[in-house]
Design a protein around this motif. Sequence first.
Motif, mmCIF file in Angstrom:
data_model
loop_
_atom_site.group_PDB
_atom_site.id
_atom_site.type_symbol
_atom_site.label_atom_id
_atom_site.label_comp_id
_atom_site.label_asym_id
_atom_site.label_seq_id
_atom_site.Cartn_x
_atom_site.Cartn_y
_atom_site.Cartn_z
ATOM 1 N N SER A 234 0.818 -1.220 0.000
ATOM 2 C CA SER A 234 0.000 0.000 0.000
ATOM 3 C C SER A 234 0.848 1.264 0.000
ATOM 4 C CB SER A 234 -0.931 0.013 1.223
ATOM 5 O OG SER A 234 -1.746 -1.139 1.225
ATOM 6 N N GLY A 235 2.182 1.118 -0.052
ATOM 7 C CA GLY A 235 3.063 2.277 -0.076
ATOM 8 C C GLY A 235 3.409 2.835 1.290
ATOM 9 N N LYS A 236 3.029 2.161 2.370
ATOM 10 C CA LYS A 236 3.296 2.640 3.731
ATOM 11 C C LYS A 236 4.532 1.931 4.279
ATOM 12 C CE LYS A 236 -1.665 3.393 4.272
ATOM 13 N NZ LYS A 236 -2.909 2.972 4.931
ATOM 14 N N ARG A 237 5.667 2.218 3.648
ATOM 15 C CA ARG A 237 6.898 1.484 3.940
ATOM 16 C C ARG A 237 7.414 1.738 5.347
ATOM 17 N NH1 ARG A 237 7.258 3.489 -1.139
ATOM 18 N NH2 ARG A 237 8.536 5.240 -0.474
ATOM 19 N N GLU A 238 7.298 2.964 5.842
ATOM 20 C CA GLU A 238 7.827 3.277 7.169
ATOM 21 C C GLU A 238 7.065 2.534 8.258
ATOM 22 O OE1 GLU A 238 10.068 4.614 10.256
ATOM 23 O OE2 GLU A 238 10.477 4.531 8.110
ATOM 24 N N GLN A 239 5.746 2.459 8.130
ATOM 25 C CA GLN A 239 4.962 1.693 9.102
ATOM 26 C C GLN A 239 5.328 0.210 9.048
ATOM 27 O OE1 GLN A 239 0.694 2.569 9.077
ATOM 28 N NE2 GLN A 239 1.134 4.505 8.048
ATOM 29 N N ALA A 240 5.526 -0.300 7.828
ATOM 30 C CA ALA A 240 5.922 -1.701 7.675
ATOM 31 C C ALA A 240 7.290 -1.942 8.313
ATOM 32 C CB ALA A 240 5.950 -2.075 6.200
ATOM 33 N N ARG A 241 8.225 -0.985 8.112
ATOM 34 C CA ARG A 241 9.568 -1.142 8.688
ATOM 35 C C ARG A 241 9.519 -1.206 10.206
ATOM 36 N NH1 ARG A 241 13.470 0.730 11.274
ATOM 37 N NH2 ARG A 241 12.276 2.545 11.923
ATOM 38 N N GLN A 242 8.654 -0.385 10.812
ATOM 39 C CA GLN A 242 8.534 -0.373 12.270
ATOM 40 C C GLN A 242 8.031 -1.715 12.797
ATOM 41 O OE1 GLN A 242 5.896 2.935 12.540
ATOM 42 N NE2 GLN A 242 7.435 4.402 11.855
ATOM 43 N N ILE A 243 7.060 -2.298 12.101
ATOM 44 C CA ILE A 243 6.525 -3.594 12.541
ATOM 45 C C ILE A 243 7.559 -4.687 12.341
ATOM 46 C CG2 ILE A 243 4.707 -5.305 12.179
ATOM 47 C CD1 ILE A 243 2.928 -2.951 11.224
ATOM 48 N N PHE A 244 8.250 -4.684 11.176
ATOM 49 C CA PHE A 244 9.299 -5.668 10.929
ATOM 50 C C PHE A 244 10.409 -5.563 11.983
ATOM 51 C CE2 PHE A 244 8.174 -6.079 6.215
ATOM 52 C CZ PHE A 244 7.782 -7.402 6.344
ATOM 53 N N ALA A 245 10.764 -4.326 12.372
ATOM 54 C CA ALA A 245 11.817 -4.134 13.370
ATOM 55 C C ALA A 245 11.435 -4.745 14.701
ATOM 56 C CB ALA A 245 12.098 -2.640 13.543
ATOM 57 N N ARG A 246 10.177 -4.609 15.064
ATOM 58 C CA ARG A 246 9.728 -5.154 16.344
ATOM 59 C C ARG A 246 9.605 -6.679 16.294
ATOM 60 N NH1 ARG A 246 4.693 -2.956 20.070
ATOM 61 N NH2 ARG A 246 5.179 -4.238 21.889
#
Length: 487
Positions: A234-246
């Motif tokens: 959906s183009g929300k890469r920063e939100q995805a990165r935060q979840i992947f980091a956690r």
Amino acid sequence: MDQALPGITAQSNENGAASPVSTAPKNGAKPDHFYVLWLSGVAAIGGFLFGFDSGVINGAVDALSAAFGTKTAATGFAVASVLLGCAGGAFGAGALANLIGRRPTMLFNAVLFFGSAFATGAAGSAPVFVACRIAGGLAIGAASVLAPMYISEVAPAHLRGRLASLQQMAIVLGLFSAFLSNDILAKVAGGASAIFWLGAPAWRWMFWMEAIPSAAFLIGTLLIPESPRFLVFSGKREQARQIFARIGGNADELVAQVQQSLRGEHRPRLSDLIVPGSCRVAPVVWVAMGLAAFQQFVGINIIFYFGEVLWKAAGATEQWALRINLLTGLVNILATIPAIALVDRLGRKPLLLVGSAGMAVTLDIMAVIFATAGLGPEGRPLLSHGAAVMALAAANLYIVAFAVSWGPVMWVLLGEMFPNRLRGAALAVSGATNWAANFLVTVTFLPLLKVVGLAGSYGLYTLAAVISLLFVWTAVRETKGKTLEEM
């Protein structure tokens, strides 16, 4: 609307909209396994409802027949009607999840579970009951697709098999809870047809009890984030990165992998399942559909949907039939535990092969026992004490063989075996195949029981188990330890 995660504050993103800023662990920090377990556990509540709603009918079959005055074929259809909704729910959930996201679709599903539980218990006629069961089936079918989809997309590769197996554990816990709830209600009321609280018969309360886990699913889904892979899409890469980091691992690398796998891709659609430049369905989709069908053709849900009828046909009283249901439900739970422990160690394919062989042997034993039994009143098998014990032991060993293999592993494979661009559409088709096969087996059982008896029925399921072994040996590939982007 996107929801900030626990431990995340908001700032403006490149589009000017509020987006969360993570205080979660940076790349290389220790992954939060409890967080991953929480996300997977909430998704798996859908599996619990899947099991509960599937099994609750078990203790109410005869009561429904008496309440609505239906005959054998009509009663069988009333039981199996939920599966028509399941096929539609599985097919539609994948498309809806691709359109609006995994989490919103799960929220809608929780509401559907809650509403259908009340409506089914309140039904005043057979047609209304069937309509409500079909609505509940939509929710069950959607849960069967959404839970493995969401879990596979949030779970680290080295834990994915075990976490995806939570779906099957939740299903069997739901089945057992339905059996236990039915048994308690029937015992306290004096029978499934007896009047219970508020002047309603006990069988209505059997369905209304589902409202409790439905509410838990609704609340839990409100507290979890969207799938990080859908966020990337959906183009929300920063939100995805935060979840992947956690969750754990190199978040930037995981986002890049997902972006690479989606590069040049469009929003998923059913036509993606066709091999480009041909009219052929992709081979991986055929394999998935085969797995989905064989999981049902071995007859496992006959024991869970018609357990009371099955054991009465074998000569048990109603009270003992309900107790045997509880035993088989407990065995199902206990046997799923080693599957969770082994799926990431031994792999998916070895477990399926062992399970098919075990089911073929135990089903054959049951077929032989009932084929050599004498006939008692109303044509029911007349088993000696030793034969009855052996039949019960074989039935429970059959459940063990299924629960350590095909029960969880089929859902694990369906959640992980497709590339990102195919996952939603392929899961929809394979999930619908599973429910269509379930419907076929379920709706034919009572007529089959009348024509060929228990021996003939178990003989057919034995043949399906043998064919399933050959299918796995020749068509299924191992997937353990690979990321979804490596598939």
